[in-house]
Design a protein around this motif. Structure first.
Motif, PDB file in Angstrom:
ATOM      1  N   LEU A 175       7.224   4.357   3.500  1.00 54.78           N
ATOM      2  CA  LEU A 175       8.259   3.854   4.397  1.00 54.78           C
ATOM      3  C   LEU A 175       9.492   3.446   3.601  1.00 54.78           C
ATOM      4  O   LEU A 175      10.630   3.768   3.979  1.00 54.78           O
ATOM      5  CB  LEU A 175       7.735   2.669   5.201  1.00 54.78           C
ATOM      6  CG  LEU A 175       8.747   1.979   6.133  1.00 54.78           C
ATOM      7  CD1 LEU A 175       9.281   2.960   7.165  1.00 54.78           C
ATOM      8  CD2 LEU A 175       8.100   0.772   6.804  1.00 54.78           C
ATOM      9  N   LEU A 176       9.287   2.754   2.505  1.00 51.37           N
ATOM     10  CA  LEU A 176      10.411   2.335   1.671  1.00 51.37           C
ATOM     11  C   LEU A 176      11.175   3.546   1.137  1.00 51.37           C
ATOM     12  O   LEU A 176      12.412   3.600   1.198  1.00 51.37           O
ATOM     13  CB  LEU A 176       9.908   1.463   0.513  1.00 51.37           C
ATOM     14  CG  LEU A 176      10.956   0.780  -0.369  1.00 51.37           C
ATOM     15  CD1 LEU A 176      10.360  -0.473  -1.004  1.00 51.37           C
ATOM     16  CD2 LEU A 176      11.488   1.689  -1.471  1.00 51.37           C
ATOM     17  N   LEU A 177      10.438   4.521   0.627  1.00 55.05           N
ATOM     18  CA  LEU A 177      11.074   5.702   0.033  1.00 55.05           C
ATOM     19  C   LEU A 177      11.830   6.516   1.076  1.00 55.05           C
ATOM     20  O   LEU A 177      12.950   6.982   0.818  1.00 55.05           O
ATOM     21  CB  LEU A 177      10.014   6.572  -0.649  1.00 55.05           C
ATOM     22  CG  LEU A 177       9.378   5.962  -1.908  1.00 55.05           C
ATOM     23  CD1 LEU A 177       8.126   6.748  -2.299  1.00 55.05           C
ATOM     24  CD2 LEU A 177      10.375   5.946  -3.063  1.00 55.05           C
ATOM     25  N   GLN A 178      11.238   6.691   2.248  1.00 55.55           N
ATOM     26  CA  GLN A 178      11.915   7.447   3.291  1.00 55.55           C
ATOM     27  C   GLN A 178      13.178   6.735   3.751  1.00 55.55           C
ATOM     28  O   GLN A 178      14.231   7.361   3.945  1.00 55.55           O
ATOM     29  CB  GLN A 178      10.974   7.652   4.487  1.00 55.55           C
ATOM     30  CG  GLN A 178      11.586   8.500   5.606  1.00 55.55           C
ATOM     31  CD  GLN A 178      12.005   9.880   5.133  1.00 55.55           C
ATOM     32  OE1 GLN A 178      11.181  10.644   4.643  1.00 55.55           O
ATOM     33  NE2 GLN A 178      13.290  10.208   5.288  1.00 55.55           N
ATOM     34  N   GLN A 193       0.830  -1.202   0.000  1.00 57.31           N
ATOM     35  CA  GLN A 193       0.000   0.000   0.000  1.00 57.31           C
ATOM     36  C   GLN A 193       0.872   1.262   0.000  1.00 57.31           C
ATOM     37  O   GLN A 193       2.090   1.184   0.136  1.00 57.31           O
ATOM     38  CB  GLN A 193      -0.916  -0.003   1.224  1.00 57.31           C
ATOM     39  CG  GLN A 193      -1.870  -1.186   1.273  1.00 57.31           C
ATOM     40  CD  GLN A 193      -2.854  -1.197   0.115  1.00 57.31           C
ATOM     41  OE1 GLN A 193      -3.495  -0.185  -0.179  1.00 57.31           O
ATOM     42  NE2 GLN A 193      -2.981  -2.345  -0.550  1.00 57.31           N
ATOM     43  N   ARG A 194       0.230   2.412  -0.130  1.00 60.54           N
ATOM     44  CA  ARG A 194       0.983   3.671  -0.200  1.00 60.54           C
ATOM     45  C   ARG A 194       1.796   3.926   1.066  1.00 60.54           C
ATOM     46  O   ARG A 194       2.910   4.464   0.991  1.00 60.54           O
ATOM     47  CB  ARG A 194       0.036   4.844  -0.458  1.00 60.54           C
ATOM     48  CG  ARG A 194      -0.517   4.877  -1.863  1.00 60.54           C
ATOM     49  CD  ARG A 194      -1.142   6.218  -2.187  1.00 60.54           C
ATOM     50  NE  ARG A 194      -1.575   6.277  -3.578  1.00 60.54           N
ATOM     51  CZ  ARG A 194      -1.727   7.406  -4.248  1.00 60.54           C
ATOM     52  NH1 ARG A 194      -1.497   8.569  -3.653  1.00 60.54           N
ATOM     53  NH2 ARG A 194      -2.121   7.383  -5.515  1.00 60.54           N
ATOM     54  N   GLU A 195       1.229   3.555   2.218  1.00 60.01           N
ATOM     55  CA  GLU A 195       1.999   3.789   3.439  1.00 60.01           C
ATOM     56  C   GLU A 195       3.265   2.947   3.475  1.00 60.01           C
ATOM     57  O   GLU A 195       4.293   3.360   4.030  1.00 60.01           O
ATOM     58  CB  GLU A 195       1.139   3.523   4.676  1.00 60.01           C
ATOM     59  CG  GLU A 195       0.553   2.124   4.774  1.00 60.01           C
ATOM     60  CD  GLU A 195      -0.853   2.038   4.230  1.00 60.01           C
ATOM     61  OE1 GLU A 195      -1.638   1.219   4.746  1.00 60.01           O
ATOM     62  OE2 GLU A 195      -1.170   2.794   3.283  1.00 60.01           O
ATOM     63  N   HIS A 196       3.205   1.763   2.870  1.00 58.94           N
ATOM     64  CA  HIS A 196       4.407   0.930   2.779  1.00 58.94           C
ATOM     65  C   HIS A 196       5.407   1.555   1.808  1.00 58.94           C
ATOM     66  O   HIS A 196       6.618   1.544   2.058  1.00 58.94           O
ATOM     67  CB  HIS A 196       4.035  -0.479   2.313  1.00 58.94           C
ATOM     68  CG  HIS A 196       2.989  -1.136   3.158  1.00 58.94           C
ATOM     69  ND1 HIS A 196       1.905  -1.795   2.620  1.00 58.94           N
ATOM     70  CD2 HIS A 196       2.851  -1.217   4.507  1.00 58.94           C
ATOM     71  CE1 HIS A 196       1.155  -2.268   3.587  1.00 58.94           C
ATOM     72  NE2 HIS A 196       1.704  -1.922   4.747  1.00 58.94           N
ATOM     73  N   ALA A 197       4.880   2.094   0.702  1.00 59.17           N
ATOM     74  CA  ALA A 197       5.757   2.768  -0.260  1.00 59.17           C
ATOM     75  C   ALA A 197       6.438   3.969   0.382  1.00 59.17           C
ATOM     76  O   ALA A 197       7.634   4.216   0.161  1.00 59.17           O
ATOM     77  CB  ALA A 197       4.950   3.204  -1.482  1.00 59.17           C
TER      78      ALA A 197
END
Length: 298
Positions: A284-287, A278-282
């Motif tokens: 986290l990955l990006l940060q 989901q976007r919240e996982h994305a």
């Protein structure tokens, strides 16, 4: 015939089709290779008109190199995952299919890594190009951890097998494996995971492209759906930053995020999260990746 750094498996037969796994100087006599359609660092670049078709034209020369053996088949992962997650334009697969079939060969689509909706456009990644493979191979994702694989073959091709040899498999059609695979298909449909791969994948790709603007180490971002690659290079020469890629994947692992590196030089970050991502996982990955890239500068 396979692409120059393909991976199609590790059995005796499929190892021969996996240049990524070949030892130094190993090249099975019955296998020819063609350059993968790399429009970023390859021989033909995206800026050149017809560059994808020029890559496909190498198929004729590779078939000729097989000599009297002839061309039996071309095995292709439509996302060219092991070659660096290239996701070439649709014109490449169309022209490749045309040339292979004109030479009398079969076209085999390996959907183990790119299939089951990961591309975000169709259930199978080859479908977007409109080609019709003679065979489609699928595996790991279809059981979501349960060991199951399948081969889909055009009926006229499969019909020729019993004429040559008896076909028998102890575990073929295992009912438990079939139930697991059908359950996966049900979840993909009921939870709209193909659409999710498209939407979250586009969001993640935009985030990676934003990171590339701030981190020159990221030379290229590519891929479709939830199969994305970020190529790490020297800003001036585009030389592969192999060591940096290895360091970054390890730093991400230490922070609880698993990605890997792929490509001939091992310099492409391979981002292939679960389809339920989901976007919240994305975010986290990006940060986390941003933090790692900042810390890796020193």
């Amino acid at each position: 015939m396979v692409s120059a750094y393909a991976y199609h498996g590790l059995t005796e037969a499929t190892h021969a089709l996996s240049p990524e796994e070949w030892a130094a100087q190993e090249r099975p006599a019955h296998v020819a290779t063609v350059p993968a359609p790399d429009g970023y660092r390859g021989a033909y670049r995206r800026e050149e008109e017809g560059w994808a078709e020029r890559y496909a034209a190498h198929i004729d020369g590779a078939a000729h190199a097989l000599g009297d053996r002839g061309l039996a088949a071309m095995y292709v992962d439509p996302a060219f995952t092991a070659d660096g997650i290239l996701s070439p334009p649709l014109a490449y697969l169309r022209e490749a299919a045309r040339r292979v079939q004109a030479l009398g060969g079969l076209l085999v689509a390996d959907e183990v890594q790119a299939g089951h909706g990961r591309s975000g456009t169709h259930l199978w990644s080859f479908q977007a190009s409109g080609i019709e493979p003679d065979m489609v191979v699928m595996g790991k994702p279809m059981g979501n951890g349960f060991p199951v694989a399948a081969l889909v073959v055009r009926s006229e091709v499969l019909a020729a097998v019993p004429e040559e040899t008896e076909l028998f498999s102890t575990f073929g059609g295992n009912p438990v494996a079939c139930v697991a695979a059908l359950a996966v298909l049900d979840v993909i449909a009921e939870e709209g995971l193909v659409t999710n791969a498209a939407e979250v994948g586009a969001y993640l790709r935009q985030g990676l492209m934003a990171l590339a603007e701030h981190h020159p180490l990221i030379g290229d971002v590519r891929g479709e759906g939830l199969l994305l690659g970020a190529e790490l290079v020297d800003q001036q020469t585009r030389a592969p930053a192999t060591g940096r890629a290895r360091m970054i994947t390890e730093a991400m692992r230490e922070r609880g995020i698993l990605i890997s590196a792929t490509g001939p030089a091992g310099n492409v970050l391979k981002i292939r999260p679960p389809l339920v991502f989901q976007r919240e996982h994305a975010d986290l990955l990006l940060q986390t990746l941003n933090d790692v890239l900042i810390s890796s500068r020193y």
